[in-house]
Design a protein around this motif. Sequence first.
Motif, PDB file in Angstrom:
ATOM      1  N   ASN A  30       0.843  -1.207   0.000  1.00  0.00           N
ATOM      2  CA  ASN A  30       0.000   0.000   0.000  1.00  0.00           C
ATOM      3  C   ASN A  30       0.874   1.251   0.000  1.00  0.00           C
ATOM      4  N   HIS A  31       1.981   1.210   0.762  1.00  0.00           N
ATOM      5  CA  HIS A  31       2.934   2.326   0.745  1.00  0.00           C
ATOM      6  C   HIS A  31       3.528   2.484  -0.656  1.00  0.00           C
ATOM      7  N   LEU A  32       3.903   1.367  -1.260  1.00  0.00           N
ATOM      8  CA  LEU A  32       4.470   1.406  -2.611  1.00  0.00           C
ATOM      9  C   LEU A  32       3.505   2.082  -3.584  1.00  0.00           C
ATOM     10  N   GLU A  33       2.253   1.678  -3.532  1.00  0.00           N
ATOM     11  CA  GLU A  33       1.264   2.231  -4.455  1.00  0.00           C
ATOM     12  C   GLU A  33       0.978   3.694  -4.152  1.00  0.00           C
ATOM     13  N   TYR A  34       0.981   4.050  -2.876  1.00  0.00           N
ATOM     14  CA  TYR A  34       0.743   5.450  -2.493  1.00  0.00           C
ATOM     15  C   TYR A  34       1.830   6.345  -3.070  1.00  0.00           C
ATOM     16  N   VAL A  35       3.092   5.932  -2.906  1.00  0.00           N
ATOM     17  CA  VAL A  35       4.202   6.735  -3.421  1.00  0.00           C
ATOM     18  C   VAL A  35       4.205   6.736  -4.943  1.00  0.00           C
ATOM     19  N   ALA A  36       3.962   5.571  -5.549  1.00  0.00           N
ATOM     20  CA  ALA A  36       3.961   5.477  -7.009  1.00  0.00           C
ATOM     21  C   ALA A  36       2.875   6.348  -7.623  1.00  0.00           C
ATOM     22  N   ASN A  37       1.738   6.463  -6.958  1.00  0.00           N
ATOM     23  CA  ASN A  37       0.661   7.312  -7.478  1.00  0.00           C
ATOM     24  C   ASN A  37       1.060   8.778  -7.489  1.00  0.00           C
ATOM     25  N   LYS A  38       2.032   9.144  -6.662  1.00  0.00           N
ATOM     26  CA  LYS A  38       2.479  10.535  -6.607  1.00  0.00           C
ATOM     27  C   LYS A  38       3.627  10.832  -7.569  1.00  0.00           C
ATOM     28  N   ILE A  39       4.556   9.883  -7.709  1.00  0.00           N
ATOM     29  CA  ILE A  39       5.752  10.197  -8.511  1.00  0.00           C
ATOM     30  C   ILE A  39       6.005   9.219  -9.653  1.00  0.00           C
ATOM     31  N   GLY A  40       5.159   8.206  -9.781  1.00  0.00           N
ATOM     32  CA  GLY A  40       5.311   7.264 -10.877  1.00  0.00           C
ATOM     33  C   GLY A  40       5.881   5.933 -10.433  1.00  0.00           C
ATOM     34  N   LEU A  41       5.427   4.865 -11.079  1.00  0.00           N
ATOM     35  CA  LEU A  41       5.891   3.520 -10.746  1.00  0.00           C
ATOM     36  C   LEU A  41       7.375   3.350 -11.062  1.00  0.00           C
ATOM     37  N   ASP A  42       7.900   4.207 -11.928  1.00  0.00           N
ATOM     38  CA  ASP A  42       9.313   4.110 -12.317  1.00  0.00           C
ATOM     39  C   ASP A  42      10.256   4.702 -11.269  1.00  0.00           C
ATOM     40  N   LYS A  43       9.720   5.237 -10.190  1.00  0.00           N
ATOM     41  CA  LYS A  43      10.572   5.869  -9.173  1.00  0.00           C
ATOM     42  C   LYS A  43      10.385   5.251  -7.793  1.00  0.00           C
ATOM     43  N   VAL A  44       9.936   4.008  -7.757  1.00  0.00           N
ATOM     44  CA  VAL A  44       9.802   3.312  -6.481  1.00  0.00           C
ATOM     45  C   VAL A  44      10.510   1.966  -6.543  1.00  0.00           C
TER      46      VAL A  44
END
Length: 325
Positions: free
Chosen positions: A246-260
């Motif tokens: 859920n943390h991964l998806e939260y951050v990815a939704n903000k800056i992109g899946l390519d930056k997590v």
Amino acid sequence: MFFDMHADVWTDNFWEYKKGNKDVIRNKYKERFLKGGLSGGIFVIYLNANEVENPEEYFFADLRAMTEELHYARDLIKIIKEPSDFKMMEKSLDEKNKKFGVVLGIEGLPGIGNKLDYLYLLYQLGVRHIGMTWNETNAFATGQSGDKNRGLTPLGIDAVKIINELGILLDVSHANDKTFWNIVKHSKKPFFASHSNARSLCPAMRNLTDDQILCIGEHGGMVGMNSYHNFVSQNESEKNLEMLLNHLEYVANKIGLDKVGFGLDFAEYYTPEGEEVSGLSGLHDVTELRNVEKALKNRGYSLNEIEMVTYKNFIDFFGRVRNFK
């Protein structure tokens, strides 16, 4: 393949050396790495400067143990210094000839006192990752346990410049908020948080605010998810792999899946002998890494997306820093 952006392997290695045990990667960790499918990681030296009498002496003893272990493990470890070095991970997929790709890292700078020139020495030894602080207050920066009104010092600003010039990855995990924003101001290259989650989902100060997450993304950096249970949730029933994702998806939704990615901070590397190793349900230690891919598949992620977050994104980030003009 899986690249862990934060592993305190050299901490346990140093403890083993002090007991007279050597060839630690082979004898203690090789089979565990293989079981979990680990391809490599950022293996860091860390010390709690408040718990050792002479941080510099301790640090260089730890550093010597690391370099000796790298000799014993020369057939098992490839030190990653340049983007091209990652090619070896794809070439060593069979377990018989397996080599782990390792970025040498330093988590906090109290071990070099106030000596900027040691940064060049560390670089020549192969170090390609530095975090300015591990929670403590040192000559360069201020960690999460320090004065919230103190950030980078003038010496720390000079250190950031040298780290940038050398093309070393600059890590903001453990920096207090003021140090973080000082690094934003003075770093000319992308930086990252190797092992921090979203503060909005778990209000630990070691986690990142939304503004910090957005800033890292805007500067071409990335964020690695930390499996330490108290940074995943304050709710006991949520201290599990699903909440970490859920943390991964939260951050990815903000800056992109390519930056997590993942900087899992497994406690097995820094838990003293005799103490129980604390871990996340479903992702307790390195042997359970394959559960990440399974959980992501269950969430509908494609093979390419899984490869992105488990190793490709970090390789791209490493290249952005090393090749930054």
